[in-house]
Design a protein around this motif. Structure first.
Motif, PDB file in Angstrom:
ATOM      1  N   VAL A 285       5.459  -3.694  -7.283  1.00  0.00           N
ATOM      2  CA  VAL A 285       4.306  -2.028  -7.144  1.00  0.00           C
ATOM      3  C   VAL A 285       5.045  -1.520  -8.519  1.00  0.00           C
ATOM      4  O   VAL A 285       4.054  -0.424  -9.046  1.00  0.00           O
ATOM      5  CB  VAL A 285       3.913  -1.104  -6.264  1.00  0.00           C
ATOM      6  CG1 VAL A 285       3.379  -0.507  -6.400  1.00  0.00           C
ATOM      7  CG2 VAL A 285       3.527  -2.933  -5.108  1.00  0.00           C
ATOM      8  N   LEU A 286       5.982  -1.210  -8.429  1.00  0.00           N
ATOM      9  CA  LEU A 286       6.401   0.158  -9.125  1.00  0.00           C
ATOM     10  C   LEU A 286       7.053  -0.694 -11.076  1.00  0.00           C
ATOM     11  O   LEU A 286       6.172   0.104 -11.461  1.00  0.00           O
ATOM     12  CB  LEU A 286       8.140   0.419  -8.689  1.00  0.00           C
ATOM     13  CG  LEU A 286       8.480   0.959  -7.607  1.00  0.00           C
ATOM     14  CD1 LEU A 286      10.387   1.212  -7.791  1.00  0.00           C
ATOM     15  CD2 LEU A 286       8.557   2.198  -7.651  1.00  0.00           C
ATOM     16  N   GLU A 287       7.107  -1.440 -10.959  1.00  0.00           N
ATOM     17  CA  GLU A 287       7.592  -2.229 -12.178  1.00  0.00           C
ATOM     18  C   GLU A 287       5.584  -2.446 -12.838  1.00  0.00           C
ATOM     19  O   GLU A 287       5.413  -1.443 -13.962  1.00  0.00           O
ATOM     20  CB  GLU A 287       7.951  -3.790 -12.593  1.00  0.00           C
ATOM     21  CG  GLU A 287       9.191  -3.430 -12.461  1.00  0.00           C
ATOM     22  CD  GLU A 287       9.567  -4.991 -12.420  1.00  0.00           C
ATOM     23  OE1 GLU A 287       9.234  -5.352 -12.280  1.00  0.00           O
ATOM     24  OE2 GLU A 287      11.163  -4.932 -12.690  1.00  0.00           O
ATOM     25  N   ARG A 288       5.106  -2.511 -11.987  1.00  0.00           N
ATOM     26  CA  ARG A 288       3.480  -2.153 -12.759  1.00  0.00           C
ATOM     27  C   ARG A 288       3.029  -0.805 -13.054  1.00  0.00           C
ATOM     28  O   ARG A 288       1.985  -0.731 -13.597  1.00  0.00           O
ATOM     29  CB  ARG A 288       2.025  -3.209 -11.650  1.00  0.00           C
ATOM     30  CG  ARG A 288       0.570  -3.317 -12.150  1.00  0.00           C
ATOM     31  CD  ARG A 288       0.254  -3.331 -11.279  1.00  0.00           C
ATOM     32  NE  ARG A 288      -0.187  -3.440  -9.812  1.00  0.00           N
ATOM     33  CZ  ARG A 288       0.069  -4.441  -8.678  1.00  0.00           C
ATOM     34  NH1 ARG A 288       1.431  -5.348  -9.178  1.00  0.00           N
ATOM     35  NH2 ARG A 288       1.051  -3.904  -7.801  1.00  0.00           N
ATOM     36  N   ARG A 289       3.142  -0.230 -11.979  1.00  0.00           N
ATOM     37  CA  ARG A 289       2.730   1.339 -12.112  1.00  0.00           C
ATOM     38  C   ARG A 289       3.802   1.864 -14.259  1.00  0.00           C
ATOM     39  O   ARG A 289       3.144   2.653 -14.426  1.00  0.00           O
ATOM     40  CB  ARG A 289       3.094   2.071 -11.837  1.00  0.00           C
ATOM     41  CG  ARG A 289       2.731   3.488 -11.698  1.00  0.00           C
ATOM     42  CD  ARG A 289       1.374   3.719 -11.729  1.00  0.00           C
ATOM     43  NE  ARG A 289       1.406   5.095 -12.008  1.00  0.00           N
ATOM     44  CZ  ARG A 289      -0.125   5.661 -11.939  1.00  0.00           C
ATOM     45  NH1 ARG A 289      -0.374   5.276 -12.067  1.00  0.00           N
ATOM     46  NH2 ARG A 289       0.235   7.153 -11.916  1.00  0.00           N
ATOM     47  N   VAL A 290       4.458   1.047 -13.915  1.00  0.00           N
ATOM     48  CA  VAL A 290       5.362   2.065 -14.843  1.00  0.00           C
ATOM     49  C   VAL A 290       4.875   1.505 -16.054  1.00  0.00           C
ATOM     50  O   VAL A 290       5.245   2.009 -17.243  1.00  0.00           O
ATOM     51  CB  VAL A 290       6.911   1.963 -14.633  1.00  0.00           C
ATOM     52  CG1 VAL A 290       7.803   2.034 -16.124  1.00  0.00           C
ATOM     53  CG2 VAL A 290       7.423   2.280 -13.517  1.00  0.00           C
ATOM     54  N   SER A 291       4.673   0.254 -16.206  1.00  0.00           N
ATOM     55  CA  SER A 291       3.770  -0.406 -17.288  1.00  0.00           C
ATOM     56  C   SER A 291       2.868   0.559 -17.728  1.00  0.00           C
ATOM     57  O   SER A 291       1.683   0.210 -18.568  1.00  0.00           O
ATOM     58  CB  SER A 291       3.802  -2.367 -16.678  1.00  0.00           C
ATOM     59  OG  SER A 291       2.873  -2.532 -18.167  1.00  0.00           O
ATOM     60  N   GLU A 292       1.866   1.004 -16.727  1.00  0.00           N
ATOM     61  CA  GLU A 292       0.717   1.111 -17.221  1.00  0.00           C
ATOM     62  C   GLU A 292       0.243   2.558 -17.361  1.00  0.00           C
ATOM     63  O   GLU A 292      -0.105   2.954 -18.227  1.00  0.00           O
ATOM     64  CB  GLU A 292      -0.294   1.676 -15.741  1.00  0.00           C
ATOM     65  CG  GLU A 292      -0.634   0.124 -14.730  1.00  0.00           C
ATOM     66  CD  GLU A 292      -0.701   0.234 -13.344  1.00  0.00           C
ATOM     67  OE1 GLU A 292      -1.956  -1.004 -12.765  1.00  0.00           O
ATOM     68  OE2 GLU A 292      -1.074   1.604 -12.434  1.00  0.00           O
ATOM     69  N   VAL A 293       1.195   3.430 -17.104  1.00  0.00           N
ATOM     70  CA  VAL A 293       2.028   4.968 -17.685  1.00  0.00           C
ATOM     71  C   VAL A 293       2.827   4.554 -18.993  1.00  0.00           C
ATOM     72  O   VAL A 293       3.143   5.394 -19.577  1.00  0.00           O
ATOM     73  CB  VAL A 293       2.207   5.700 -16.396  1.00  0.00           C
ATOM     74  CG1 VAL A 293       1.093   5.838 -15.380  1.00  0.00           C
ATOM     75  CG2 VAL A 293       4.047   5.496 -16.098  1.00  0.00           C
ATOM     76  N   HIS A 294       3.137   3.211 -19.236  1.00  0.00           N
ATOM     77  CA  HIS A 294       3.409   3.629 -20.376  1.00  0.00           C
ATOM     78  C   HIS A 294       5.277   4.134 -20.601  1.00  0.00           C
ATOM     79  O   HIS A 294       5.540   4.653 -21.285  1.00  0.00           O
ATOM     80  CB  HIS A 294       2.445   3.716 -22.381  1.00  0.00           C
ATOM     81  CG  HIS A 294       1.399   2.928 -21.908  1.00  0.00           C
ATOM     82  ND1 HIS A 294       0.853   3.961 -21.524  1.00  0.00           N
ATOM     83  CD2 HIS A 294       1.466   1.773 -22.388  1.00  0.00           C
ATOM     84  CE1 HIS A 294      -0.185   3.120 -21.993  1.00  0.00           C
ATOM     85  NE2 HIS A 294       0.080   1.595 -22.696  1.00  0.00           N
TER      86      HIS A 294
ATOM     87  N   ALA B  10       0.748  -0.834   0.177  1.00  0.00           N
ATOM     88  CA  ALA B  10      -0.098  -0.234   0.321  1.00  0.00           C
ATOM     89  C   ALA B  10       1.105   1.087  -0.275  1.00  0.00           C
ATOM     90  O   ALA B  10       0.627   2.257  -0.710  1.00  0.00           O
ATOM     91  CB  ALA B  10      -0.619  -0.053   1.262  1.00  0.00           C
ATOM     92  N   ILE B  11       1.979   1.495   1.226  1.00  0.00           N
ATOM     93  CA  ILE B  11       2.416   2.192   0.724  1.00  0.00           C
ATOM     94  C   ILE B  11       3.566   2.500  -0.298  1.00  0.00           C
ATOM     95  O   ILE B  11       3.530   3.688  -1.299  1.00  0.00           O
ATOM     96  CB  ILE B  11       4.181   2.254   2.338  1.00  0.00           C
ATOM     97  CG1 ILE B  11       2.938   2.516   3.544  1.00  0.00           C
ATOM     98  CG2 ILE B  11       4.718   3.234   1.840  1.00  0.00           C
ATOM     99  CD1 ILE B  11       4.030   2.057   4.207  1.00  0.00           C
ATOM    100  N   ALA B  12       4.260   1.699  -1.133  1.00  0.00           N
ATOM    101  CA  ALA B  12       4.623   1.475  -2.135  1.00  0.00           C
ATOM    102  C   ALA B  12       3.685   2.509  -3.475  1.00  0.00           C
ATOM    103  O   ALA B  12       4.135   3.058  -4.585  1.00  0.00           O
ATOM    104  CB  ALA B  12       5.232  -0.137  -2.888  1.00  0.00           C
ATOM    105  N   ALA B  13       2.852   1.701  -3.985  1.00  0.00           N
ATOM    106  CA  ALA B  13       1.404   2.397  -4.500  1.00  0.00           C
ATOM    107  C   ALA B  13       1.541   3.513  -4.089  1.00  0.00           C
ATOM    108  O   ALA B  13       0.880   3.698  -5.184  1.00  0.00           O
ATOM    109  CB  ALA B  13       0.365   1.273  -4.117  1.00  0.00           C
ATOM    110  N   GLU B  14       0.637   4.033  -3.154  1.00  0.00           N
ATOM    111  CA  GLU B  14       1.341   5.705  -2.735  1.00  0.00           C
ATOM    112  C   GLU B  14       2.258   6.454  -3.773  1.00  0.00           C
ATOM    113  O   GLU B  14       2.048   7.395  -4.447  1.00  0.00           O
ATOM    114  CB  GLU B  14       0.844   5.651  -1.515  1.00  0.00           C
ATOM    115  CG  GLU B  14      -0.707   6.058  -0.633  1.00  0.00           C
ATOM    116  CD  GLU B  14      -1.249   6.021  -1.756  1.00  0.00           C
ATOM    117  OE1 GLU B  14      -1.199   7.719  -1.772  1.00  0.00           O
ATOM    118  OE2 GLU B  14      -2.466   5.899  -1.760  1.00  0.00           O
TER     119      GLU B  14
END
Length: 389
Positions: free
Chosen positions: A184-193, A157-161
């Protein structure tokens, strides 16, 4: 504290988007953000570029939070900007931190640095620095458990924030993180291309102005950020980066100071991950095997028992003192939470009182360490209890 981006976005609109054309590297994470920001800032300066830096918290003066190259905003300048800002503050309901970030962006608009170096305060998704619209580069410090009351009770949760600060197409740089954080980081980077770059700690050939082995990890993130910036600023040479890193200075982190001529270390470690790093640093000190005296002040919302479990060895003693102006853990609470270490815990009403006791008993062979809060260190510098070497 009231986390939201709506107020900042409205305020920046009313201020005509100060510094919006200047690219920024935003630094998010739990521990090491200030060090990474400091190293990037000094690398830019060594390359002959103008860098606008905003950090938090400060030690002695609010002016420390806003600077262009080595020049802090003047107290008169900060006061004037805050006064001019008040109509917007009242209309938008800005928090103190949001006011300071607005002041920083107004100051940067006036001085037009080549890059902004924005240290996020708390989190990322709703942090005031995230309201700056041009953040093509995100540097990620070590992410761990802290500010659970605001960011969540799990590492994910903290990493996602924090990861939510990563915007569309951003380039993200991080040293090794725990597996949950990495995912969490790799998922977010993928989501925002965006693009993700993982780096290893710098080797022994690097000279760093910031003390401590942990800085090799922070410096690796900063070095990769500067290399990425080189695509638009060829003057950022390898030599300039090394020169900047060697000259970097960031007070309150593993820093030698003096009290009445006696040497001691201070460190702003204020959560369990930082305490783990501090305990690791101790292993490299000449006095590593000797009895260590800790003088520790920890705010009430922090994980004090977990911190002391990391710091205390069997022969050590910890003096528990309050964080000036903040609700803090006291020795009775900690003795209850740590029954096996209860006899190692002592109490003093101030750091000065604890130091007086140490001097009366005979100054310890291993230099004492003052830790637990940057607010404590700032207070001790401001009132003259401690002097930086």
């Amino acid at each position: 504290m009231d986390l939201s981006l709506d107020r900042m976005r409205l305020a920046l609109d009313q201020l005509h988007q100060p510094a919006s054309s200047i690219p920024a590297v935003q630094i998010v994470g739990t521990n090491g953000k200030g060090s990474i920001a400091c190293l990037i800032h000094h690398g830019l300066m060594a390359a002959g570029l103008r860098s606008g830096l905003t950090t938090s918290p400060h030690l002695v003066s609010w002016c420390e939070r806003i600077r262009v190259n080595d020049q802090l905003i003047s107290l008169a300048g900060l006061r004037h900007t805050l006064e001019q800002l008040q109509p917007v503050v009242e209309r938008c309901g800005l928090t103190p931190f949001e006011q300071i970030i607005c002041c920083a962006l107004i100051h940067f608009e006036a001085h037009q640095p080549h890059w902004l170096v924005l240290e996020a305060g708390l989190g990322g998704r709703l942090d005031a620095t995230t309201a700056h619209g041009k953040r093509p580069l995100i540097a990620v410090a070590s992410i761990g458990m802290d500010h659970r009351e605001h960011l969540g009770d799990s590492l994910e949760a903290i990493a996602a924030e924090k990861a939510a600060a990563i915007g569309e197409g951003a380039h993200v740089i991080s040293a090794t993180q725990k597996p949950e954080v990495t995912a969490v980081l790799e998922r977010r980077v993928s989501e925002v291309h965006g693009s993700m770059q993982w780096v290893d700690p710098l080797d022994a050939s690097w000279s760093l102005g910031l003390p401590g082995n942990l800085q090799k990890r922070n410096a690796a993130v900063a070095e990769a950020a500067l290399q990425w910036m080189r695509s638009s600023h060829a003057v950022i040479s390898d030599q300039a980066i090394r020169q900047g890193f060697a000259s970097a200075h960031w007070p309150g982190r593993l820093q030698w100071m003096r009290w009445r001529g006696q040497r001691l270390r201070v460190d702003g470690a204020h959560n369990p991950p930082a305490a783990i790093e501090l305990a690791r640093e101790r292993l490299s000190w000449p006095s590593a095997e000797k009895r260590q005296i800790w003088i520790v002040a920890i705010q009430a919302q922090k994980q004090a028992p977990e911190m002391l479990q990391q710091l205390l060895r069997a022969q050590d003693v910890a003096w528990i003192v309050p964080v000036p102006g903040h609700r803090s853990w006291n020795v009775e609470q900690l003795r209850q939470a740590l029954p096996l270490q209860a006899q190692q815990l002592k109490s003093a009403d101030t750091t000065g009182t604890a130091l007086d006791q140490l001097l009366a008993q005979g100054w310890p062979e291993a230099a004492p360490v003052v830790a637990g809060s940057l607010y404590l260190i700032g207070h001790l510098l401001e009132n003259g209890t401690l002097e930086a070497e």
